[in-house]
Design a protein around this motif. Structure first.
Motif, mmCIF file in Angstrom:
data_model
loop_
_atom_site.group_PDB
_atom_site.id
_atom_site.type_symbol
_atom_site.label_atom_id
_atom_site.label_comp_id
_atom_site.label_asym_id
_atom_site.label_seq_id
_atom_site.Cartn_x
_atom_site.Cartn_y
_atom_site.Cartn_z
ATOM 1 N N UNK A 243 0.750 -1.248 -0.012
ATOM 2 C CA UNK A 243 -0.004 0.084 -0.066
ATOM 3 C C UNK A 243 0.927 1.197 0.049
ATOM 4 N N UNK A 244 0.458 2.255 -0.696
ATOM 5 C CA UNK A 244 1.331 3.761 -0.871
ATOM 6 C C UNK A 244 0.301 4.392 -0.812
ATOM 7 N N UNK A 245 0.911 5.620 0.502
ATOM 8 C CA UNK A 245 0.228 6.610 0.721
ATOM 9 C C UNK A 245 -0.310 6.561 1.982
ATOM 10 N N UNK A 246 -0.496 5.278 2.533
ATOM 11 C CA UNK A 246 -1.227 4.955 3.806
ATOM 12 C C UNK A 246 -0.617 3.847 4.598
ATOM 13 N N UNK A 247 -0.360 4.159 5.847
ATOM 14 C CA UNK A 247 0.435 3.155 6.918
ATOM 15 C C UNK A 247 -0.455 1.931 7.020
ATOM 16 N N UNK A 248 0.012 0.887 6.662
ATOM 17 C CA UNK A 248 -0.827 -0.423 6.585
ATOM 18 C C UNK A 248 -0.214 -1.634 7.469
ATOM 19 N N UNK A 249 0.922 -1.053 8.100
ATOM 20 C CA UNK A 249 1.749 -1.977 8.772
ATOM 21 C C UNK A 249 0.999 -2.927 9.992
ATOM 22 N N UNK A 250 0.044 -2.046 10.771
ATOM 23 C CA UNK A 250 -0.392 -2.736 11.807
ATOM 24 C C UNK A 250 -1.483 -3.685 11.001
ATOM 25 N N UNK A 251 -1.808 -3.446 10.028
ATOM 26 C CA UNK A 251 -2.889 -4.433 9.222
ATOM 27 C C UNK A 251 -2.300 -5.699 8.602
ATOM 28 N N UNK A 252 -0.879 -5.766 8.825
ATOM 29 C CA UNK A 252 -0.194 -6.799 8.167
ATOM 30 C C UNK A 252 0.217 -6.399 6.689
ATOM 31 N N UNK A 253 0.364 -5.349 6.221
ATOM 32 C CA UNK A 253 0.956 -5.244 4.752
ATOM 33 C C UNK A 253 1.895 -4.327 4.774
ATOM 34 N N UNK A 254 2.805 -4.518 3.920
ATOM 35 C CA UNK A 254 3.798 -3.643 3.475
ATOM 36 C C UNK A 254 3.257 -2.287 3.101
ATOM 37 N N UNK A 255 4.235 -1.064 3.469
ATOM 38 C CA UNK A 255 3.421 0.121 2.832
ATOM 39 C C UNK A 255 4.647 1.153 2.693
ATOM 40 N N UNK A 256 4.378 2.173 1.736
ATOM 41 C CA UNK A 256 5.524 3.062 1.490
ATOM 42 C C UNK A 256 4.649 4.601 1.686
ATOM 43 N N UNK A 257 5.333 5.427 2.527
ATOM 44 C CA UNK A 257 4.408 6.492 3.088
ATOM 45 C C UNK A 257 5.438 7.725 3.069
ATOM 46 N N UNK A 258 4.858 8.754 3.126
ATOM 47 C CA UNK A 258 5.387 10.061 3.457
ATOM 48 C C UNK A 258 5.269 10.598 4.676
ATOM 49 N N UNK A 259 6.389 11.279 5.470
ATOM 50 C CA UNK A 259 6.295 11.804 6.884
ATOM 51 C C UNK A 259 5.248 12.869 6.995
ATOM 52 N N UNK A 260 3.821 12.773 6.744
ATOM 53 C CA UNK A 260 3.007 13.893 6.747
ATOM 54 C C UNK A 260 2.787 14.395 8.161
ATOM 55 N N UNK A 261 2.852 13.746 9.266
ATOM 56 C CA UNK A 261 3.068 14.166 10.575
ATOM 57 C C UNK A 261 3.687 15.239 10.621
ATOM 58 N N UNK A 262 4.981 15.055 10.252
ATOM 59 C CA UNK A 262 6.299 15.988 10.532
ATOM 60 C C UNK A 262 5.881 17.247 9.574
ATOM 61 N N UNK A 263 5.184 16.913 8.437
ATOM 62 C CA UNK A 263 4.801 18.160 7.298
ATOM 63 C C UNK A 263 3.993 19.086 8.237
ATOM 64 N N UNK A 264 2.805 18.535 8.673
ATOM 65 C CA UNK A 264 1.882 19.204 9.242
ATOM 66 C C UNK A 264 2.202 20.180 10.173
ATOM 67 N N UNK A 265 3.109 19.542 11.058
ATOM 68 C CA UNK A 265 3.674 20.259 12.360
ATOM 69 C C UNK A 265 4.614 21.348 11.862
ATOM 70 N N UNK A 266 5.300 21.215 10.866
ATOM 71 C CA UNK A 266 6.296 22.316 10.274
ATOM 72 C C UNK A 266 5.292 23.258 9.831
ATOM 73 N N UNK A 267 4.388 23.070 9.027
ATOM 74 C CA UNK A 267 3.346 23.994 8.435
ATOM 75 C C UNK A 267 2.625 24.966 9.558
ATOM 76 N N UNK A 268 2.206 24.356 10.652
ATOM 77 C CA UNK A 268 1.589 25.116 11.546
ATOM 78 C C UNK A 268 2.641 25.897 12.387
#
Length: 332
Positions: free
Chosen positions: A139-164
């Motif tokens: 899965x790309x663009x969503x963290x699905x690690x806890x669902x048992x699937x590999x994922x590729x994501x961007x660090x949007x949490x850091x990005x939102x914090x920086x914007x704020x």
């Protein structure tokens, strides 16, 4: 020889937990009884890592999107991920087939694996259909690690914090969010988009979250225009606006211009994704740059790893983001 999924089912835990325990991941929070049960189950089922390439798998990947072709073009974020995944698939010797919303899923017997761009945006029926294939999934663009699937994501949490933080440093206290949702029955206090989650969490810590400052579109320019036009008509507009993607930000700029609201003099604006539209908007958009091309390429490499190595385990790749300053919110 048992697979990770078979061990997980027998032990009553997720495949991701099995993978991380068997790989001695010290960052995993799991009690000792569960850890011991996983090791005992794996041993009883004769599980062991294998570096042997899976034999006879097809050389074709399905690349799935939640939107149709028209919407993909309106939001170049998804186009960039998809086209980069296609290019990398060809480089790795795979054929690929793009599956848009409404397209039937190819016969699983013809596929090596499936790359899903997004997660929450898909219908429950589509997700069930894909998971039932039992093919390797990334899965790309969503963290699905806890669902048992590999994922590729961007660090949007850091990005939102920086914007704020940028807006707070500029003295902006009333910061609105224009977010996206595909349905019409959304709850403005509990949107599924991860940008909303990070925005809400940060503002709640400061005692500043106000659902009246959350506006919702469907990720298109027209929806952004309509949402902001409605917000402007409701009363004085906040000092700053964060927008979930560049496409909606373009619509917001049109609404501001019609209302005689100047950007950035009256309203500072920061958007996400840093697509080509951000650079050529008027005014040019300060936007969070996301490594979409690298994300697309990485999704194919992760899927190939799953195909070539049964012991590869379940993991996540996270790419950093960067705030690119332009006219809509210049750097002070």
């Amino acid at each position: 020889m048992a697979t990770i999924r078979e061990v997980a089912k027998a032990a009553g835990v997720s495949p991701a937990t099995v993978s991380r325990v068997l790989n001695y991941d010290q960052t995993l929070s799991v009690n000792e009884a569960t850890r011991q049960k996983i090791f005992e189950t794996a041993e009883a089922m004769h599980y062991h890592k294998s570096r042997k390439t899976r034999k006879g798998h097809q050389k074709c990947l399905a690349i799935c999107l939640w939107c149709d072709q028209e919407q993909e073009i309106k939001d170049l974020y998804y186009y960039s991920i998809r086209s980069s995944a296609e290019a990398e698939a060809q480089k790795q010797g795979f054929q690929s087939q793009v599956v848009y919303a409404g397209d039937p899923l190819p016969d699983s017997a013809t596929l090596s694996g499936i790359i899903m761009i997004g997660y929450q945006q898909y219908s429950a029926a589509r997700l069930t259909e894909v998971k039932k294939t039992e093919l390797p999934l990334v899965f790309v663009d969503t963290d699905t690690l806890k669902l048992g699937y590999c994922s590729v994501v961007a660090d949007f949490g850091q990005a939102m914090q920086e914007a704020l933080e940028v807006l707070w440093q500029q003295g902006k206290e009333r910061i609105a969010l224009l977010d996206g949702d595909l349905g019409s029955d959304f709850d403005k206090n509990n949107l599924v988009d991860f940008r909303f989650r990070d925005y809400k969490d940060s503002l709640e810590k400061r005692g500043q979250f106000d659902s009246d400052l959350v506006y919702v579109g469907n990720f298109t320019p027209q929806s952004g225009y309509e949402a902001i036009k409605k917000a402007i008509s409701a009363g004085p507009f906040p000092e700053a606006l964060i927008v979930a993607n560049d496409a909606m930000a373009i619509g917001a700029l049109k609404a501001f211009k019609e209302a005689g609201i100047k950007v950035p003099e009256d309203v500072s604006l920061i958007s996400f994704n840093d697509t080509t539209a951000a650079e050529f908007a008027n005014p040019a958009l300060t936007s969070v740059h996301v490594e979409t091309q690298q994300m697309g390429r990485a999704s194919v490499k992760v899927l190939k790893d799953q195909l070539d190595d049964e012991g590869a385990g379940i993991y996540r790749i996270t790419f950093p983001t960067k705030l690119v300053y332009r006219e809509s919110c210049p750097k002070e």
